[in-house]
Structure formats: C-alpha cells, structure tokens
Design a protein around this motif. Structure first.
Motif, PDB file in Angstrom:
ATOM      1  N   PHE A 136       0.596  -1.402  -0.101  1.00  0.00           N
ATOM      2  CA  PHE A 136       0.254  -0.570   0.152  1.00  0.00           C
ATOM      3  C   PHE A 136       1.396   1.399   0.127  1.00  0.00           C
ATOM      4  N   THR A 191      -2.395   3.926  -4.328  1.00  0.00           N
ATOM      5  CA  THR A 191      -2.746   5.683  -5.375  1.00  0.00           C
ATOM      6  C   THR A 191      -1.522   6.372  -5.869  1.00  0.00           C
ATOM      7  N   ASP A 199      -3.152  -3.173  -2.585  1.00  0.00           N
ATOM      8  CA  ASP A 199      -4.183  -3.252  -1.199  1.00  0.00           C
ATOM      9  C   ASP A 199      -4.173  -1.578  -1.605  1.00  0.00           C
ATOM     10  N   GLY A 200      -5.020  -0.977  -2.813  1.00  0.00           N
ATOM     11  CA  GLY A 200      -5.755   0.129  -3.270  1.00  0.00           C
ATOM     12  C   GLY A 200      -4.964   1.237  -3.098  1.00  0.00           C
TER      13      GLY A 200
END
Length: 52
Positions: A14, A49, A46-47
């Motif tokens: 992440f 950005t 895990d998401g």
C-alpha cells in the motif's frame, strides 16, 4: 529430474513500492542460497494511489 520445493512469499503493498523492491531484492538473495527451493513472490496491491 529433481522437483524443487516451492516457497510462496505473499505480501500486500500500500503506497510503498520502494520498500517492496527492497524486499524482493532480499528474497532473491536468500533464494540464490537455497538451491533446492523455487521462490515465487506475490504482491497484492492493497488500494495504492501511487502505483506507476
């Protein structure tokens, strides 16, 4: 033919791909010492950005 034992390294990532690269390098170093094993690294985004 000798069948190698498998080791799977599963980790989530992440927003820290630099650390993941370091982890992969370290696992690769270990895998070169353990010639009877086949290593596979599996990363779960895990998401993040900041994924490039």
């Amino acid at each position: 033919m000798i069948q190698l034992k498998k080791i799977y390294c599963l980790t989530s990532v992440f927003n820290d791909w630099d650390s993941f690269t370091i982890l992969c390098d370290r696992i690769e170093g270990i895998s070169k010492q353990l010639v009877d094993y086949d290593f596979e690294i599996i990363a779960i985004n895990d998401g993040s950005t900041d994924f490039n």
